[in-house]
Write an enzyme that holds these catalytic residues in place. Sequence first.
Site, short mmCIF file in Angstrom:
data_model
loop_
_atom_site.label_atom_id
_atom_site.label_comp_id
_atom_site.label_asym_id
_atom_site.label_seq_id
_atom_site.Cartn_x
_atom_site.Cartn_y
_atom_site.Cartn_z
N ASN A 1 50.58 29.02 50.32
CA ASN A 1 50.59 27.37 50.86
C ASN A 1 48.90 26.94 50.50
O ASN A 1 48.01 27.87 50.70
CB ASN A 1 51.09 26.87 52.02
CG ASN A 1 50.54 27.21 53.19
OD1 ASN A 1 49.37 27.46 53.66
ND2 ASN A 1 51.46 28.24 54.04
N ARG B 1 53.49 59.45 41.70
CA ARG B 1 52.37 58.43 41.84
C ARG B 1 51.40 58.77 42.91
O ARG B 1 50.27 58.09 42.82
CB ARG B 1 53.22 57.15 42.19
CG ARG B 1 53.81 57.15 43.51
CD ARG B 1 54.64 56.00 44.04
NE ARG B 1 55.67 56.43 45.12
CZ ARG B 1 55.85 55.37 45.88
NH1 ARG B 1 55.52 54.15 45.79
NH2 ARG B 1 56.64 55.54 46.78
N GLN C 1 54.48 44.84 41.51
CA GLN C 1 54.94 46.08 40.62
C GLN C 1 55.02 47.31 41.50
O GLN C 1 54.12 47.80 42.10
CB GLN C 1 54.14 46.08 39.29
CG GLN C 1 54.51 46.94 38.39
CD GLN C 1 53.50 47.22 37.03
OE1 GLN C 1 52.25 47.02 37.56
NE2 GLN C 1 54.02 47.25 35.98
N ARG D 1 37.06 35.16 51.05
CA ARG D 1 36.81 35.94 49.93
C ARG D 1 35.81 35.47 48.71
O ARG D 1 35.89 36.25 47.74
CB ARG D 1 38.20 36.30 49.60
CG ARG D 1 38.85 37.06 50.66
CD ARG D 1 38.58 38.43 50.92
NE ARG D 1 39.53 39.22 51.78
CZ ARG D 1 39.33 40.36 51.83
NH1 ARG D 1 38.27 41.31 51.47
NH2 ARG D 1 40.10 41.19 52.66
#
Length: 249
Positions: A203, A187, A128, A214
């Site tokens: 994948n 922004r 976004q 992580r």
Amino acid sequence: MEVKLIAHTQLSEDFLYELSKRSYEVFFDLTEDKITDGQAVALTAIRTCYSHNKPSEIILKEANKYFYRDATDGQGGTEADRLIRHIVSSKHLSTLEHLTFTFAIEGVSRALLAQLTRHRVGFSFSVQSQRYCRFGSDDKSGGFRYVVPPSVEQNDHARREYELAMIEIQNLYDELRFLGVPPEDARFVLPQSATCNLVLTANLRALLDFYSKRRKGRGAQWEIAELTERLCETVVAVEPWTDPFFEQA
């Protein structure tokens, strides 16, 4: 944070149709999810490297050997499970790159995004835009939303100060817009805690590597560690045979 699976590797209708004409048992087990599409693709990719059979024929000609016999390594499952375990342990992981998963990831911070996009091999992102999406109080968004870290959430005084800062930032963004500053420049005042939405495609090999780095307990920050667990849970829900490989990562 919301994580939803949009798409994942599926066998084509043409392939299933041809299979139904020649091996109803295998076709039935595939359509009833006794054998997942991901397992079929993984077996096809792995055996293509070692078999004289054509890739389009491997499921037809080798399913009985791999999907309908118990594993010979004593670790449970079928011979297909044994073969995949062998491939993972020998690091022949290119064969798992043929399985892909596309996720809708919603309401995560820009701080998380910066960490996530460091993982580039095997990952694709569509994010976004803060340039084209407007985050003024009077815009469709109703203003920017933000993530609150647990360490702030659990401290009443810190939470109040944090929320006041977010209000000030929103007011500043609105004022800049009122003064004619375009969204792409306004922004610049938005914080790293500002949320964003993205589509992520990865994948299986990349996801296993990502998970090993992580996952919770490996020193990752809380938000990306939570995302990591959500991605793992989502993949395992549609391809249950992958669970041990995430656990071992």
